[in-house]
Design a protein around this motif. Structure first.
Motif, PDB file in Angstrom:
ATOM      1  N   CYS A 193      -2.184  11.512   1.108  1.00 33.22           N
ATOM      2  CA  CYS A 193      -2.939  12.376   2.025  1.00 33.22           C
ATOM      3  C   CYS A 193      -3.290  13.694   1.356  1.00 33.22           C
ATOM      4  O   CYS A 193      -2.491  14.249   0.606  1.00 33.22           O
ATOM      5  CB  CYS A 193      -2.104  12.662   3.275  1.00 33.22           C
ATOM      6  SG  CYS A 193      -1.469  11.188   4.100  1.00 33.22           S
ATOM      7  N   CYS A 238      -5.928  10.888   4.863  1.00 34.19           N
ATOM      8  CA  CYS A 238      -5.077   9.866   4.225  1.00 34.19           C
ATOM      9  C   CYS A 238      -5.874   8.632   3.796  1.00 34.19           C
ATOM     10  O   CYS A 238      -6.838   8.247   4.451  1.00 34.19           O
ATOM     11  CB  CYS A 238      -3.968   9.434   5.176  1.00 34.19           C
ATOM     12  SG  CYS A 238      -2.855  10.782   5.617  1.00 34.19           S
ATOM     13  N   VAL A 239      -5.438   8.058   2.700  1.00 29.37           N
ATOM     14  CA  VAL A 239      -6.012   6.831   2.179  1.00 29.37           C
ATOM     15  C   VAL A 239      -4.854   5.911   1.817  1.00 29.37           C
ATOM     16  O   VAL A 239      -3.872   6.345   1.212  1.00 29.37           O
ATOM     17  CB  VAL A 239      -6.868   7.111   0.917  1.00 29.37           C
ATOM     18  CG1 VAL A 239      -7.379   5.824   0.307  1.00 29.37           C
ATOM     19  CG2 VAL A 239      -8.011   8.037   1.246  1.00 29.37           C
ATOM     20  N   SER A 240      -4.998   4.656   2.183  1.00 28.39           N
ATOM     21  CA  SER A 240      -3.993   3.652   1.854  1.00 28.39           C
ATOM     22  C   SER A 240      -4.463   2.929   0.593  1.00 28.39           C
ATOM     23  O   SER A 240      -5.539   2.327   0.582  1.00 28.39           O
ATOM     24  CB  SER A 240      -3.873   2.676   3.029  1.00 28.39           C
ATOM     25  OG  SER A 240      -2.636   2.081   3.054  1.00 28.39           O
ATOM     26  N   ILE A 241      -3.688   3.022  -0.477  1.00 34.97           N
ATOM     27  CA  ILE A 241      -4.091   2.458  -1.774  1.00 34.97           C
ATOM     28  C   ILE A 241      -3.188   1.274  -2.113  1.00 34.97           C
ATOM     29  O   ILE A 241      -1.966   1.427  -2.190  1.00 34.97           O
ATOM     30  CB  ILE A 241      -3.997   3.526  -2.881  1.00 34.97           C
ATOM     31  CG1 ILE A 241      -4.903   4.718  -2.539  1.00 34.97           C
ATOM     32  CG2 ILE A 241      -4.360   2.927  -4.243  1.00 34.97           C
ATOM     33  CD1 ILE A 241      -4.774   5.888  -3.487  1.00 34.97           C
ATOM     34  N   LEU A 264     -11.845   7.168  -5.980  1.00 35.84           N
ATOM     35  CA  LEU A 264     -10.696   7.967  -5.528  1.00 35.84           C
ATOM     36  C   LEU A 264     -10.739   9.404  -6.055  1.00 35.84           C
ATOM     37  O   LEU A 264      -9.772  10.148  -5.907  1.00 35.84           O
ATOM     38  CB  LEU A 264      -9.385   7.295  -5.973  1.00 35.84           C
ATOM     39  CG  LEU A 264      -9.129   5.885  -5.438  1.00 35.84           C
ATOM     40  CD1 LEU A 264      -7.876   5.298  -6.060  1.00 35.84           C
ATOM     41  CD2 LEU A 264      -9.038   5.908  -3.926  1.00 35.84           C
ATOM     42  N   GLU A 319       0.368   5.220   0.924  1.00 36.48           N
ATOM     43  CA  GLU A 319      -0.558   6.114   1.615  1.00 36.48           C
ATOM     44  C   GLU A 319      -0.440   7.504   1.000  1.00 36.48           C
ATOM     45  O   GLU A 319       0.658   8.041   0.886  1.00 36.48           O
ATOM     46  CB  GLU A 319      -0.221   6.166   3.102  1.00 36.48           C
ATOM     47  CG  GLU A 319      -1.185   7.005   3.906  1.00 36.48           C
ATOM     48  CD  GLU A 319      -0.874   6.961   5.380  1.00 36.48           C
ATOM     49  OE1 GLU A 319      -0.396   7.991   5.905  1.00 36.48           O
ATOM     50  OE2 GLU A 319      -1.098   5.908   6.003  1.00 36.48           O
ATOM     51  N   ASN A 374       0.821  -1.202   0.000  1.00 41.29           N
ATOM     52  CA  ASN A 374       0.000   0.000   0.000  1.00 41.29           C
ATOM     53  C   ASN A 374       0.855   1.251   0.000  1.00 41.29           C
ATOM     54  O   ASN A 374       1.878   1.309   0.672  1.00 41.29           O
ATOM     55  CB  ASN A 374      -0.893   0.029   1.240  1.00 41.29           C
ATOM     56  CG  ASN A 374      -1.920  -1.073   1.229  1.00 41.29           C
ATOM     57  OD1 ASN A 374      -2.365  -1.513   0.174  1.00 41.29           O
ATOM     58  ND2 ASN A 374      -2.321  -1.521   2.397  1.00 41.29           N
TER      59      ASN A 374
END
Length: 137
Positions: free
Chosen positions: A42, A50-53, A67, A40, A38
């Motif tokens: 932000c 923040c999003v963990s992709i 997204l 991350e 992942n």
């Protein structure tokens, strides 16, 4: 009534934990190159918005669909060790001829207000990203 000794109980638990560890290791090994990591990203400082992709090797991650709220909003990224990621101003992980519309970042925590550009100079890439792609080093 059946009485368990503490030694028997500890031995049984240890065997169960060992079996679980072996099983987990086998699953990870079987996944091999399919295992994803992942990145991350932000919209504010690290820890804010923040999003963990999950990223696969050389897959293009367009910031659309679910997204879309990240499109042209990324201010920080945390890239795990062993990866190099390119962030693009355009969708489709496409860089325009002449460059300057993408940045290449290796492992670490990056503040997009000042990241390495294509030349030796640092650039402000804040709120410019529309897609990104990562590859193993």
């Amino acid at each position: 009534m059946f009485k368990l000794s503490s030694t028997y109980l500890v031995s049984a638990l240890a065997m169960l934990c060992f079996a679980q560890t072996v099983s987990s290791a086998a699953v990870i090994k079987a996944r091999g190159t399919d295992a994803s990591v992942n990145v991350e990203v932000c919209t504010g400082s690290v820890g804010v918005g923040c999003v963990s992709i999950p990223v696969g090797s050389d897959d293009c991650n367009d910031l659309n669909g679910g997204l879309v709220f990240l499109n042209k909003e990324i201010s920080n990224a945390v890239i795990p060790g062993g990866l190099v990621c390119t962030f693009f101003e355009s969708f489709g992980c496409i860089s325009q001829q002449g460059g300057g519309d993408d940045v290449v970042l290796t492992a670490g925590t990056w503040d997009f207000f000042s990241v390495p550009g294509t030349s030796a100079a640092r650039v402000d890439f804040n709120d410019l990203t529309s897609s990104f792609s990562c590859s193993p080093l």
